[in-house]
Design a protein around this motif. Structure first.
Motif, mmCIF file in Angstrom:
data_model
loop_
_atom_site.group_PDB
_atom_site.id
_atom_site.type_symbol
_atom_site.label_atom_id
_atom_site.label_comp_id
_atom_site.label_asym_id
_atom_site.label_seq_id
_atom_site.Cartn_x
_atom_site.Cartn_y
_atom_site.Cartn_z
ATOM 1 N N ARG A 1 74.003 58.009 40.310
ATOM 2 C CA ARG A 1 73.971 57.061 39.210
ATOM 3 C C ARG A 1 75.290 56.279 39.162
ATOM 4 O O ARG A 1 75.320 55.071 39.024
ATOM 5 N N ARG A 2 76.358 57.026 39.346
ATOM 6 C CA ARG A 2 77.665 56.379 39.360
ATOM 7 C C ARG A 2 77.796 55.469 40.570
ATOM 8 O O ARG A 2 78.438 54.429 40.517
ATOM 9 N N ILE B 1 84.783 62.954 34.810
ATOM 10 C CA ILE B 1 85.603 61.752 34.976
ATOM 11 C C ILE B 1 85.801 61.085 33.620
ATOM 12 O O ILE B 1 86.906 60.724 33.245
ATOM 13 N N GLU C 1 80.624 63.971 35.637
ATOM 14 C CA GLU C 1 80.795 63.365 34.316
ATOM 15 C C GLU C 1 82.157 63.698 33.698
ATOM 16 O O GLU C 1 82.571 63.076 32.732
ATOM 17 N N GLU D 1 75.724 69.556 37.791
ATOM 18 C CA GLU D 1 75.754 68.095 37.926
ATOM 19 C C GLU D 1 76.700 67.428 36.938
ATOM 20 O O GLU D 1 77.046 66.265 37.093
ATOM 21 N N TYR E 1 71.143 61.358 30.949
ATOM 22 C CA TYR E 1 72.046 60.275 31.330
ATOM 23 C C TYR E 1 71.991 59.112 30.343
ATOM 24 O O TYR E 1 72.986 58.423 30.137
ATOM 25 N N TYR F 1 91.437 63.581 36.757
ATOM 26 C CA TYR F 1 90.609 62.851 35.799
ATOM 27 C C TYR F 1 91.324 62.727 34.452
ATOM 28 O O TYR F 1 91.224 61.694 33.785
ATOM 29 N N THR G 1 83.436 59.856 43.145
ATOM 30 C CA THR G 1 84.034 60.967 42.376
ATOM 31 C C THR G 1 85.511 60.701 42.122
ATOM 32 O O THR G 1 86.157 61.423 41.383
ATOM 33 N N LEU H 1 67.292 63.204 44.128
ATOM 34 C CA LEU H 1 67.303 63.905 42.848
ATOM 35 C C LEU H 1 68.386 64.976 42.784
ATOM 36 O O LEU H 1 68.790 65.409 41.725
ATOM 37 N N SER H 2 68.820 65.393 43.963
ATOM 38 C CA SER H 2 69.726 66.537 43.988
ATOM 39 C C SER H 2 71.040 66.258 43.270
ATOM 40 O O SER H 2 71.601 67.115 42.642
ATOM 41 N N ASP H 3 71.516 65.045 43.364
ATOM 42 C CA ASP H 3 72.800 64.769 42.718
ATOM 43 C C ASP H 3 72.704 63.447 41.978
ATOM 44 O O ASP H 3 73.319 62.460 42.350
ATOM 45 N N ARG H 4 71.902 63.480 40.947
ATOM 46 C CA ARG H 4 71.647 62.240 40.217
ATOM 47 C C ARG H 4 72.904 61.672 39.575
ATOM 48 O O ARG H 4 73.110 60.481 39.499
ATOM 49 N N SER H 5 73.740 62.582 39.118
ATOM 50 C CA SER H 5 74.929 62.144 38.396
ATOM 51 C C SER H 5 75.778 61.252 39.298
ATOM 52 O O SER H 5 76.192 60.163 38.929
ATOM 53 N N LYS H 6 75.991 61.743 40.496
ATOM 54 C CA LYS H 6 76.845 60.999 41.413
ATOM 55 C C LYS H 6 76.151 59.716 41.858
ATOM 56 O O LYS H 6 76.772 58.656 41.935
#
Lengths: 410, 1000
Positions: free
Chosen positions: A384-385, B585, B583, B579, B541, B632, A48, A377-382
């Protein structure tokens, strides 16, 4: 505008020079600990790109050395108030504090010893050319000095070969590092590197034997500025000095010899067959290597002059990293100058590197086995990064302007 | 005898007189007969249909009528009256059950046919009504009898032939009387009675071709000439005919290999239970005609776009499909296509015809997309949407179709863009930064994304509905993601930014939640999310990654592309909800930057996006959105600055600075350094430099707010405790200064060397000094890194001084940099830049004065450059320069005395303002009070600033001046400043002023 690599991203929260950066290698989320000249500790989430917690020393003393001792245990040394503090990384709560000698350049090292206690190796309180060893019981907050003022000079005098430049003494203790085998290495001002182990007497509580297992002098008579264990071959020790070379010593990891084969002098024991290690030399063509960091495929280093470099293990190509300053240097003298265009010679043209570390993609994947299906699945965004981040190794540089820049290693 | 009978008797007698006449004596056109007939009918009309004696009455009345019918000729009006009488007889008696004998019916039906034919040809409206009434009541009466279904059989061809005539007659009226819809409805009633109650399916098959033909003609009457109720009735009749004549169950039709759609036309269709008329041959011969008829009328019906008609049509098609899917399988594609066009839910399950649906959708609808986009045919999208959603949900190739449809949309839009959009106007109007900084009121609103000359707003709405509905049909996130991936990475997209943007628009719209309307409460939204079949995360995504890639081409993006990106981000934020936080960022900065775009569309889409983000993540607070993510934003700004991309960067930086305060600036010193480097590299670009100095102004204001919160004129005239006089210790003005002087004498004199503080790495003792020297000497030999040698000498920090300023040294250094860069750029030709720099310098001077010792070198450095600005021909610059000079004079004490003394001769020689405005007459004491002159405001302001500056300087230097020069200065000041005010400045000036005003 700069002629070198631009950072992929920068972490900003320190308002003064960053003094140490440290990647915490047992967290699933890549985590960085950084400290600064005003005694601030910040724990960063590298995904993050945010500080997750921070702590400010009341004294505001600069933190000069840090070590991630074991899960959740962080040790910080601050030079100005001569204190070594242990923190719970999860909360940054201070759990132990002790005064140590911080007069010299030395850092410190803490390792879990054979008796299960944390053992601290640092400069002797009375003599910066010798070391003290302590055992620390964090739960009872008890501290015991198990070895006092260890001078290695006499013990190893016989081992040193004739060809070395003549040195009277080992000089100041410059650097400590611990090896997985339990061996501690010390680099001295004279350029000598000594490895030793503590052997605790199982009968008498706390008594221990200091057994020297390694002697080398790759940089003699220049001071050792940095020591690092080679990640690609953990039986190799890397060392640097004010010259342009990085020397590699082979670490002998055989068990300590029988006491009968040993001779003891000034509390330090050496094996009869202790041999001087001849180092391999690697010329980096950059002088005053102040800090070395070994990653699986890369070698990172920074120089005393404030520049950073990286090279791939199997190539000789060197990548440079530095930030130039603007051309107009502010006049900060009350005396003024008749020549307006002449810059103050005391001001650097570069934003200096103060500390370096690296994120090792290979080690991370070995430890956590990064795959997409492992992603929660709970925090896919993070997550993924995280995958994108962990795909590469990263060079992390702390600068004097308080910024910490991350460069993706290619 | 009943009263009615009594009434009828004389009339019947009168009629009988004529009816019973022999044929040669009978006058069919007798007016008398006509009169009596009419009389009879009007009497009959009054008789109640339920009367008990009606049977006898009818019998009595029918006797003369039957005789008239036996006559060989009858006039047309008389025929009409006979028909009326018969109608009345049916009404009052025969229509009831079991009262109309088979025999009588068999006799009467041909007579009716004869009578009808005997009427006016073509019949006038009156005749039509009479005929239809008669037939209507006749068939009703017939229907009420037990023999109803067997009356017309294919065994009695004589009756059938009459029936055909009658039907032909009424159909002709139906066709030719579109203006009288009540008559048409009556006709439909008759036909319905016939079809349903009187004719067997087999008999119907005889009349079917003619019926279908006329019904089709009625349906095809162009425009809206036929009443919709009539149309609906006709469609029902149509449906009834098809459903019963071609009933699969009755005929036991077999179609081998029905499942093979491609072979449909080639199948041998067989009637396994043939009837006399309806056999396989008949079926093959007639069903082609049916198809033709349907092909003719259905498009006309759809065009009417009447909901009732559509509803009836759908019902008719549903019935046909459920009853005659085999017999009329040649019509299935047409019927299905109609259902798709109408988009109404039929009672049959559309997915059972999924192959046909697929075929139509793929070969017709998808092909029509580019054309429909070009000519705004909304129907295509509605039909396709309905087909995919209803008919193809389980079709194995649904995905292929969806991909093709979406690709067709992208292609269509792309070609429209190519043909209708000219090169975008690249000129961007730079907005004043002030506008956005102070007007951060963001209102979301719906805005058209696609340019209006490509498609109109309504079609865009239809398109968005279409695409988002398609998006809802996906069974899994991965399927959706795969389709999106296909669209986004289509080979046609390479280097075609417009097409890339269109693909992005289409892909994002697939994830658009259409179910959430504006008026749904947040709870409803949650419910909608929860019931959503798939998560759409992977798809989201995929799109976000694409946007990331597209955003890197910032300089190549048109406003439309930016809008597409913002539109997509808005949808992604709605999908991903919390979520989306991570992003930010990558995406927060571009969105915020677009809020201040020069394009209104981009601004609006950015606004919508920001509002969504703040709603989703920060309970609607835009301020929180920015404040919580300053890091950010700064990182994005830093990245752009490092790459030399300036754009709106400094404006956003100003916004961040103003919102987050100077504390934040402290953490991004590296960004400040980059900005200084920008000035080094791009000092020729006045717009950029001006923006940067605007940013410096904001930083200075924020710094002042943090460190000098309650002081406007801090440390003005220096620290009251210390004496800054150049002749010190002379010039003491306060007791404090005296006290300090005495104290300073008491301290023992210090050795200069010891007083110098140690640098960071300076040796503390001789050993270290020696070691260091040795080190340098050794390193000199290794000349491998020249830069290092230089660096080595730069170890030491700035000399340590006692720091008394409330502004920390680092920040103070920043101010010095502002000042020095300002001084360097004052030579820039741009007027706004110069004014901006002088403004910053003025602000910085007061803050630098908090560390007086360090102010003086700055003053010494900038003095000449600022003074040079006073000789500018532009009075605004002179104004700003004088204000800055006044600030410098006020804060530097008598440090500038010498410089100020030199200033006046310089001004006299070089200052254009003075030359223009100076009193030309010879100045003497007597005319000291110079007549007031009016100057333009700019000149006036410049003069006031200059006068204030000169007066401030005079106060500092007073006695060092030559009196003539002072008078000169005062003469200049008097142009705009009253004498009294000058006199108030100081004792010295008041003396001079007094002299001026009193000396005669």
């Amino acid at each position: 505008m700069d002629d070198t690599k631009l950072p992929d991203y920068t972490l900003r929260a320190h308002t003064c020079a960053v003094t140490t950066v440290l990647v915490v290698d047992d967290c699933h989320t890549p985590t960085l600990v950084s400290t600064d000249e005003k005694g601030r500790i910040i724990v960063w989430d590298l995904i993050t790109r945010r500080s997750v917690r921070s702590h400010q020393l009341e004294s505001g003393a600069a933190i000069t050395a840090t070590q991630y001792v074991e899960p959740n245990l962080l040790a910080c040394l601050s030079k100005e108030d001569c204190s070594l503090r242990l923190y719970n990384l999860a909360t940054l709560e201070e759990i132990f504090e002790m005064k140590v000698n911080t007069m010299s350049f030395a850092n410190f090292v803490i390792a879990r010893s054979e008796n299960g206690l944390l053992t601290l190796f640092c400069c002797s309180t009375t003599n910066p050319e010798a070391i003290d060893c302590y055992t620390i019981d964090v739960t009872t907050k008890r501290l015991k000095r198990v070895a006092k003022e260890l001078h290695f000079g006499e013990s190893i005098a016989n081992v040193l070969p004739d060809g070395l430049p003549k040195i009277d003494k080992l000089g100041l203790v410059m650097k400590f590092i611990s090896h997985d085998s339990g061996t501690m290495f010390i680099g001295f001002e004279s350029g000598i590197i000594i490895g030793f182990r503590l052997v605790f007497d199982s009968i008498s509580d706390g008594d221990c034997l200091v057994v020297v297992t390694h002697v080398s002098a790759p940089h003699c008579p220049r001071p050792i500025l940095s020591l690092e264990i080679d990640v690609n071959n953990r039986a190799k020790l890397l060392g640097s000095s004010t010259d342009t070379i990085i020397a590699t010593d082979t670490i002998i990891t055989t068990d300590t010899c029988a006491v009968s084969d040993m001779k003891s002098r000034a509390g330090i024991t050496t094996s009869n067959d202790l041999a001087f290690i001849t180092s391999e030399i690697h010329d980096t063509h950059t002088r005053k290597i102040y800090d070395i960091k070994s990653l699986s495929k890369y070698l990172l280093w920074s120089t005393w002059t404030g520049k950073s470099y990286s090279s791939k293990v199997d190539t000789s190509f060197i990548e440079k990293y530095w930030k130039s300053k603007s051309s107009l240097i502010p006049i900060e003298s009350s005396q003024g100058s008749f020549d307006k265009n002449k810059a103050d010679p005391k001001v650097s043209r570069y934003v200096k590197t103060k500390c370096i570390t690296g994120f090792d993609s290979h080690c991370y994947s070995c430890r956590f086995g990064v795959r997409m299906d492992s992603v929660a699945l709970s925090d896919r965004s993070k997550e993924r990064r995280l995958l994108q981040f962990a795909e590469h190794s990263w060079y992390i540089i702390g600068y004097e302007d308080g910024s910490i820049s991350l460069y993706r290693l290619k | 005898m009943s009263e009615q009978f009594q009434e009828l008797k004389p009339i019947c007698v009168a009629v009988s007189k004529y009816a019973f006449l022999p044929q040669d004596a009978f006058d069919g056109e007798s007016k008398e007969l006509l009169k009596h007939m009419r009389e009879l009918n009007s009497t009959l009309e009054n008789i109640d249909a339920q009367g008990s004696d009606n049977g006898k009455l009818v019998e009595y009345v029918f006797i003369p009528i039957s005789h008239i019918l036996n006559q060989s000729q009858l006039g047309r009006p008389q025929t009409k009256e006979v028909l009326r009488t018969l109608t009345q007889l049916f009404r009052i008696y025969w229509q009831h059950e079991a009262l109309f004998s088979d025999k009588l019916a068999t006799q009467l039906f041909p007579i009716l046919n004869y009578l009808i034919k005997n009427l006016d040809q073509p019949p006038n409206s009156q005749s039509k009504i009479v005929t239809i009434d008669a037939l209507s009541i006749f068939f009703t009466a017939l229907g009420n009898q037990s023999y109803a279904t067997t009356f017309f059989t294919d065994n009695d061809f004589r009756l059938l032939s009459h029936l055909t005539d009658v039907i032909q007659f009424i159909l002709t009226i139906l066709l030719e009387t579109p203006e009288d819809h009540s008559l048409q409805l009556k006709i439909c009633g008759i036909l319905s009675e016939l079809y349903r109650r009187l004719l067997s399916h087999e008999v119907l098959s005889y009349v079917l071709p003619g019926n279908i033909s006329v019904l089709t003609k009625v349906l095809c009457i162009p425009g809206v000439n036929v009443n919709y109720r009539v149309i609906c009735k006709v469609i029902q009749l149509y449906g009834y005919l098809l459903m019963n004549v071609y009933d699969d169950l009755e005929l036991q039709t077999t179609v081998p290999g029905l499942e093979d759609v491609a072979e449909l036309g080639k199948q041998e269709i067989t009637v396994r239970k043939p009837f006399r008329h309806r056999d396989s041959k008949w079926l093959k011969a007639t069903r082609g005609q049916i198809l033709l008829a349907l092909q003719n009328c259905i498009p006309v019906l759809i065009k009417r776009n009447n909901s009732k008609i559509n509803e009836t049509l759908v019902r008719m098609i549903s019935q046909t499909l459920s009853s005659c899917a085999k017999s009329l399988n040649n019509c299935i594609p047409l019927l299905i296509e109609t259902l798709l066009n109408l988009g109404e839910s039929p009672s049959v399950e559309l997915y059972t015809y999924s192959d046909t649906v697929y075929d139509i959708a793929r070969n017709k609808l998808v092909m029509q997309i580019p054309h429909s986009l070009q000519f705004h045919v909304e129907q295509t999208f509605n039909s396709l949407q309905y087909a995919i959603k209803t008919g193809l949900s389980n079709h194995p190739n649904n995905n292929v179709l969806v991909k093709e449809a979406l690709e067709a949309v992208v292609n269509g839009l792309d070609s429209l863009f190519c043909s209708r959009i000219k090169k975008p106007n690249e000129k961007i109007l730079v907005q004043s930064s002030k506008v956005i900084l102070h007007g951060l009121i963001l209102e979301p609103s719906e805005m058209q994304l696609l340019p209006s000359n490509v498609i109109d707003k309504k079609l865009e709405y239809i398109l968005v509905q279409f695409i988002s509905e398609i998006g809802q049909t996906f069974q899994s996130d991965s399927e959706l993601a795969e389709t999106i991936d296909y669209l986004l990475n289509h080979e046609g997209n390479d280097n075609n930014r417009i097409r890339q943007s269109i693909s992005l628009f289409v892909s994002a719209t697939l994830l658009h939640k259409t179910t959430v309307t504006d008026d749904t409460s947040p709870i409803d939204e949650i419910l909608v999310t929860d019931t959503s079949v798939i998560t759409k995360e992977e798809a989201s995504y995929t799109i976000l990654e694409y946007i990331s890639g597209l955003s890197t081409l910032e300089n190549e993006l048109t406003d439309f592309s930016r809008c597409c990106i913002l539109y997509s981000l808005n949808i992604m934020a709605q999908n991903l909800q919390a979520e989306f936080q991570t992003e930010l960022i990558d995406f927060l900065y571009p969105i915020v930057e677009d809020i201040i775009s020069s394009s209104p569309a981009v601004r609006q889409f950015a606004t919508n996006c920001v509002v969504t983000l703040s709603n989703v993540l920060y309970q609607g607070s835009i301020k929180e959105l920015i404040l919580q993510n300053v890091d950010y934003m700064i990182e994005s700004i830093s990245q752009r600055l490092n790459l030399g991309m300036t754009g709106q960067v400094t404006t956003v930086l100003m916004l961040v600075c103003q919102m987050a305060g100077y504390e934040t600036v402290l953490s991004f010193k590296d960004v400040l350094e980059t900005i200084f480097k920008l000035l080094d590299y791009y000092h020729g670009y006045d717009d950029l430099c001006q923006q940067i100095f605007q940013f410096f102004e904001v930083v200075t204001v924020e710094m002042k707010r943090l460190y000098l919160p309650n002081t406007d004129a801090v440390y003005r005239l220096g620290d009251p405790h210390s004496n800054h006089s150049t002749f010190k210790p002379w010039g003491l003005t306060t007791e404090d200064q005296m006290e300090r002087l005495i104290n300073s004498v008491k301290t023992p004199p210090t050795v200069i060397d010891e007083d110098l503080p140690l640098g960071e790495n300076e040796p503390a003792n001789f050993q270290e000094y020696f070691d260091a020297k040795l080190k340098i000497k050794q390193e000199d030999k290794d000349s491998d890194d020249e830069a290092d040698d230089e660096e080595e000498q730069l170890k030491n920090g700035p000399p340590k001084v006692e720091w008394i300023s409330p502004i920390p040294r680092e920040s103070y250094r920043t101010l010095i940099q502002f000042n020095q860069y300002g001084e360097r750029l004052l030579t820039h030709p741009s007027k706004p830049l110069k004014i901006q720099i002088l403004k910053v310098m003025k602000m910085v001077t007061s803050m630098l004065s908090t560390q007086y010792d360090l102010l003086l070198p700055q003053v010494a450095q900038v003095w000449d450059s600022v003074v040079r600005c006073t000789s500018d021909t532009d009075h605004s610059i002179v104004n700003a320069a004088c204000e800055t000079l006044k600030e410098i004079i006020d804060y530097s004490g008598d440090f500038i005395a010498k410089r100020f003394l030199d200033l006046w001769p310089y001004l006299k020689k070089n200052c254009a303002l003075l030359r223009e405005t100076r009193y030309k007459g010879s100045f003497s004491v007597s005319n000291a009070v110079i007549p007031k002159r009016n100057f333009p405001p700019v000149t006036q302001n410049a003069l006031i600033s200059m006068s204030n500056m000169l007066l401030s300087g005079l106060q500092k230097t007073e006695v060092q001046w030559d009196e003539t020069d002072v008078l000169d200065v005062i003469q200049c000041c008097l142009l705009v400043v009253p004498l009294r005010r000058i006199a108030e400045q100081s004792l010295f000036l008041s003396d001079i002023c007094w002299c001026l005003s009193h000396d005669t």
